[in-house]
Structure formats: structure tokens, C-alpha cells
Design a protein around this motif. Structure first.
Motif, PDB file in Angstrom:
ATOM      1  N   GLY A 195       0.923  -1.235   0.213  1.00 15.33           N
ATOM      2  CA  GLY A 195      -0.137   0.176   0.003  1.00 15.33           C
ATOM      3  C   GLY A 195       0.794   1.208  -0.062  1.00 15.33           C
ATOM      4  N   ILE A 196       2.019   1.084   0.717  1.00 11.36           N
ATOM      5  CA  ILE A 196       2.845   2.258   0.415  1.00 11.36           C
ATOM      6  C   ILE A 196       3.505   2.549  -0.510  1.00 11.36           C
ATOM      7  N   ILE A 197       3.833   1.120  -1.185  1.00  3.80           N
ATOM      8  CA  ILE A 197       4.437   1.533  -2.586  1.00  3.80           C
ATOM      9  C   ILE A 197       3.429   2.143  -3.660  1.00  3.80           C
ATOM     10  N   ARG A 220      -3.299   1.351  11.450  1.00  4.60           N
ATOM     11  CA  ARG A 220      -4.084   2.212  10.768  1.00  4.60           C
ATOM     12  C   ARG A 220      -3.668   2.607   9.575  1.00  4.60           C
ATOM     13  N   LYS A 221      -4.019   1.811   8.401  1.00  2.77           N
ATOM     14  CA  LYS A 221      -3.093   1.962   7.030  1.00  2.77           C
ATOM     15  C   LYS A 221      -3.003   3.548   6.732  1.00  2.77           C
ATOM     16  N   TRP A 222      -3.814   4.194   6.928  1.00  2.00           N
ATOM     17  CA  TRP A 222      -4.145   5.628   6.253  1.00  2.00           C
ATOM     18  C   TRP A 222      -3.039   6.452   7.196  1.00  2.00           C
ATOM     19  N   TYR A 223      -2.785   6.051   8.260  1.00  2.00           N
ATOM     20  CA  TYR A 223      -1.739   6.862   9.185  1.00  2.00           C
ATOM     21  C   TYR A 223      -0.441   6.324   8.570  1.00  2.00           C
ATOM     22  N   ALA A 224      -0.039   5.033   8.544  1.00  2.00           N
ATOM     23  CA  ALA A 224       1.278   4.821   7.907  1.00  2.00           C
ATOM     24  C   ALA A 224       1.785   5.424   6.644  1.00  2.00           C
ATOM     25  N   ARG A 225       0.629   5.358   5.583  1.00  2.00           N
ATOM     26  CA  ARG A 225       0.962   5.951   4.257  1.00  2.00           C
ATOM     27  C   ARG A 225       1.230   7.367   4.600  1.00  2.00           C
ATOM     28  N   LEU A 226       0.511   8.092   5.298  1.00  2.00           N
ATOM     29  CA  LEU A 226       0.726   9.629   5.446  1.00  2.00           C
ATOM     30  C   LEU A 226       2.292   9.652   6.194  1.00  2.00           C
ATOM     31  N   ALA A 227       2.545   9.004   7.149  1.00  2.00           N
ATOM     32  CA  ALA A 227       3.750   9.183   7.828  1.00  2.00           C
ATOM     33  C   ALA A 227       4.826   8.903   6.899  1.00  2.00           C
ATOM     34  N   VAL A 228       4.766   7.757   6.284  1.00  2.00           N
ATOM     35  CA  VAL A 228       5.877   7.550   5.373  1.00  2.00           C
ATOM     36  C   VAL A 228       5.876   8.684   4.169  1.00  2.00           C
ATOM     37  N   GLN A 229       4.936   9.071   3.764  1.00  2.00           N
ATOM     38  CA  GLN A 229       4.936  10.172   2.943  1.00  2.00           C
ATOM     39  C   GLN A 229       5.839  11.426   3.514  1.00  2.00           C
ATOM     40  N   HIS A 230       5.311  11.799   4.775  1.00  2.00           N
ATOM     41  CA  HIS A 230       6.134  12.868   5.523  1.00  2.00           C
ATOM     42  C   HIS A 230       7.592  12.603   5.480  1.00  2.00           C
ATOM     43  N   LEU A 231       8.048  11.257   5.546  1.00  2.00           N
ATOM     44  CA  LEU A 231       9.524  10.939   5.975  1.00  2.00           C
ATOM     45  C   LEU A 231      10.339  11.261   4.493  1.00  2.00           C
ATOM     46  N   LEU A 232       9.589  10.874   3.392  1.00  2.00           N
ATOM     47  CA  LEU A 232       9.986  11.039   2.169  1.00  2.00           C
ATOM     48  C   LEU A 232      10.136  12.578   1.708  1.00  2.00           C
ATOM     49  N   LEU A 233       9.122  13.250   2.134  1.00  2.00           N
ATOM     50  CA  LEU A 233       9.042  14.688   1.742  1.00  2.00           C
ATOM     51  C   LEU A 233      10.251  15.250   2.466  1.00  2.00           C
ATOM     52  N   GLU A 234      10.349  14.938   3.778  1.00  2.00           N
ATOM     53  CA  GLU A 234      11.492  15.486   4.461  1.00  2.00           C
ATOM     54  C   GLU A 234      12.881  15.338   3.849  1.00  2.00           C
ATOM     55  N   ALA A 235      13.166  14.128   3.445  1.00  2.00           N
ATOM     56  CA  ALA A 235      14.370  13.952   2.783  1.00  2.00           C
ATOM     57  C   ALA A 235      14.533  14.697   1.478  1.00  2.00           C
ATOM     58  N   LEU A 236      13.392  14.631   0.694  1.00  2.00           N
ATOM     59  CA  LEU A 236      13.436  15.478  -0.342  1.00  2.00           C
ATOM     60  C   LEU A 236      13.694  17.000  -0.212  1.00  2.00           C
ATOM     61  N   GLU A 237      13.079  17.637   0.996  1.00  2.00           N
ATOM     62  CA  GLU A 237      13.055  18.992   1.260  1.00  2.00           C
ATOM     63  C   GLU A 237      14.648  19.439   1.677  1.00  2.00           C
ATOM     64  N   ASP A 238      15.236  18.282   2.243  1.00  2.18           N
ATOM     65  CA  ASP A 238      16.528  18.392   2.654  1.00  2.18           C
ATOM     66  C   ASP A 238      17.477  18.446   1.422  1.00  2.18           C
ATOM     67  N   ILE A 239      17.265  17.595   0.464  1.00  5.59           N
ATOM     68  CA  ILE A 239      17.912  17.757  -1.004  1.00  5.59           C
ATOM     69  C   ILE A 239      17.745  19.106  -1.625  1.00  5.59           C
ATOM     70  N   ASP A 240      16.549  19.705  -1.412  1.00  4.73           N
ATOM     71  CA  ASP A 240      16.022  20.700  -1.917  1.00  4.73           C
ATOM     72  C   ASP A 240      16.380  20.957  -3.521  1.00  4.73           C
ATOM     73  N   PRO A 241      15.914  19.927  -4.425  1.00  5.81           N
ATOM     74  CA  PRO A 241      16.178  20.014  -5.679  1.00  5.81           C
ATOM     75  C   PRO A 241      15.752  21.108  -6.553  1.00  5.81           C
ATOM     76  N   GLN A 242      16.387  21.722  -7.412  1.00  7.24           N
ATOM     77  CA  GLN A 242      15.615  22.956  -8.234  1.00  7.24           C
ATOM     78  C   GLN A 242      15.731  22.535  -9.677  1.00  7.24           C
ATOM     79  N   TRP A 243      14.814  23.250 -10.277  1.00 10.10           N
ATOM     80  CA  TRP A 243      14.738  23.164 -11.556  1.00 10.10           C
ATOM     81  C   TRP A 243      16.020  23.512 -12.268  1.00 10.10           C
ATOM     82  N   PRO A 244      16.659  22.548 -13.371  1.00 13.56           N
ATOM     83  CA  PRO A 244      17.769  23.011 -13.861  1.00 13.56           C
ATOM     84  C   PRO A 244      17.646  24.208 -14.742  1.00 13.56           C
TER      85      PRO A 244
END
Length: 287
Positions: free
Chosen positions: A88-90, A247-271
Motif C-alpha cells: 500500500g505504501i508503494i 491504521r493504514k491511512w496513518y502509515a501512508r501519511l507518515a511515510v509520505q512525510h518522511l520522504l518529503l522531509e528527505a527531499l526537502e533536505d535535498i531541495d532539488p531545483q529546476w535546472p
């Protein structure tokens, strides 16, 4: 930038879920929703909002790697007991982004060729390239979980593997990959309900494995094995996060949060464009 999906979070959810000193898996309530103050309905809205931002971050990351030299990538490691919700996460979290920038690897029983090499050999080959979000559906941790519970390797070899994993992950993070390690923590009661649902629904029979009942008998041993994994391999560069998953809905939201945090740390910009934009507009208009 703060993710739109974070508007109903309270406190630092990543820290709440992170395995730190003194962590005890036995004390985690699998039905809890740490840091989230709303219900399933609000979670669906927040997941949708977060999906929009996750998709943009992923496209920026991928675009950057196609134009500029970058070493940044993300690796999501998913571990759990059966039926805890990895699929479900995938499907609902990672599946919200462009698949051309995702590299999914599912690690099953090692093949004869893989058994001829060190346990990390097959894992190294599936690491995400720069610009990608990689997902490990189970991972190298199977070799210290099943390996320990089923006694597929002696105790001293299991200890060697903990150290090898730490060295391996340090090399991966030093190379530019953000490693997000998640254990989806389901209760045995909830797992029983989900497995029974698979038996009662013809469209779910394909997901049922009779061996899951045998593994349930070893639940305490698996929980002990996970506790050891957390104590040996939750590091500063690659910490573990335990996500309550009843609670599946919580697990999905939590993992999404962790992914967003990792990407925010990278902070990719449009080339930036590698050509004269105005000149190309004129050429195109005249064509």
C-alpha cells in the motif's frame, strides 16, 4: 518549504518515529498515530495534498540529474511483518510520482548465484541512480532478521552483518543518497484480521501465503530480532523510523512525510536552460 500535508501534524513527527537511545519496540502501540491530530478523512485529504508536492520534488530531482551533474537520490527501505502494508505504501505513496524516476527492488529468497557472494552483493546492484527515488520492498535486513530467527547463519555471522550494514549505509549516504529506513509495525491481532480477509475474498487469494501462519508462531522471536536490528543499525546517517501500521491511512501519511522531509533536505531545483531561451522562441515562431 513545509509540505502541505504537514498542516495537521503536531511537533516533529520524524523525531517522534525515530529510533533513539532507549527505544523499545514492545512499547510502541501499533494503533497509535504519533503527531497526527486528525482522522482518516483528513488524512486522505492530506495525503492527496502531499502527493502533489512529492510529485514535484521527484520531477525536480529527476530533471536535475538529466541536465546537471548531481549525486542526490533517495532510498526508501521498507521492512515489516507480512500484511503490514508495504504494498500500500508503494502503491499509494510512491505510486503518486512519475514512475520513470522510481527504481523498485523486491528482495526475495537469494538465488544460487546470489548465495555465492556476500549478502550485500545483490543489494549494491539495486541502489538508486542519482535523480531517482529507490524503494527496497524488504532489503538487506532480511539477512539479519530471517537469518537470526530461522538460524540460517551463526550468531557471529549475524553480528558481522550488523557492522557490514552500517559500513555499507555510511558509504551510500556519503555518496549522496538519503536513506529512509521504515519498519511498519503491525500488531498480531491486526495481521490476523488482514490475513483472514485475504482468505475470505477471492480477489485477495493470490496475496495469501500459507507460510504466513507459520511465521506468526515466531512473532516474539521476530520482535526480538527487530529490536536487535534497531539497537545495532539505527545510526545518525541512516536512522530507523518505526511507523505504527494498524491504521493504514496513518502509515501512508507518515511515510509520505518522511520522504518529503528527505527531499526537502535535498531541495532539488529546476535546472537552468542550457540554451538561449529568447533566441529559441524566435526560431520556433519563425518555423
Amino acid at each position: 518549504m513545509i509540505a502541505k500535508s504537514q498542516k495537521h501534524w503536531t511537533g516533529d513527527v520524524a523525531e517522534m518515529l525515530r529510533v533513539g537511545e532507549g527505544f523499545r519496540l514492545a512499547e510502541v502501540d501499533a494503533r497509535s498515530t504519533p503527531g497526527y491530530e486528525k482522522d482518516k478523512v483528513h488524512a486522505a485529504e492530506d495525503l492527496a495534498a502531499g502527493s502533489v508536492q512529492l510529485d514535484e520534488y521527484q520531477e525536480r530531482l529527476f530533471a536535475r540529474s538529466r541536465v546537471d551533474v548531481t549525486n542526490a537520490s533517495v532510498l526508501l527501505v521498507l521492512q515489516a511483518m507480512d500484511s503490514a502494508g508495504k504494498g500500500g505504501i508503494i502503491r499509494h505513496v510512491v505510486g503518486s510520482v512519475d514512475p520513470q524516476g522510481v527504481a523498485l527492488a523486491a528482495f526475495k529468497k537469494p538465488t544460487p548465484e546470489e548465495l555465492e557472494h556476500d549478502f550485500l552483493w545483490r543489494v549494491r546492484k539495486r541502489l538508486p541512480e542519482p535523480g531517482f527515488i529507490g524503494v527496497f520492498d524488504r532489503s538487506h535486513y532480511e539477512d539479519v532478521l530471517i537469518g537470526r530467527v530461522r538460524e540460517l547463519a551463526p550468531a557471529d555471522e549475524i553480528e558481522r552483518r550488523y557492522a557490514a550494514i552500517n559500513d555499507f549505509e555510511k558509504t551510500v549516504t556519503d555518496a549522496g543518497t538519503r536513506v529512509v529506513k521504515v519498519m511498519l509495525h503491525i500488531s498480531p491481532e491486526e495481521q490476523k484480521e488482514r490475513l483472514m480477509e485475504r482468505l475470505e475474498r477471492p480477489d485477495k487469494h493470490w496475496k495469501y501465503n500459507p507460510g504466513d501462519v507459520d511465521e506468526r508462531k515466531l512473532w516474539p522471536q521476530y520482535m526480538d530480532a527487530y529490536q536487535s536490528v534497531f539497537e545495532r543499525t539505527s545510526t545518525e546517517h541512516a536512522p530507523w523510523h518505526v511507523v505504527p501500521a494498524d491504521r493504514k491511512w496513518y502509515a501512508r501519511l507518515a511515510v509520505q512525510h518522511l520522504l518529503l522531509e528527505a527531499l526537502e533536505d535535498i531541495d532539488p531545483q529546476w535546472p537552468a536552460a542550457t540554451f538561449d531561451i529568447e533566441a529559441e522562441k524566435k526560431r520556433l515562431a519563425a518555423s
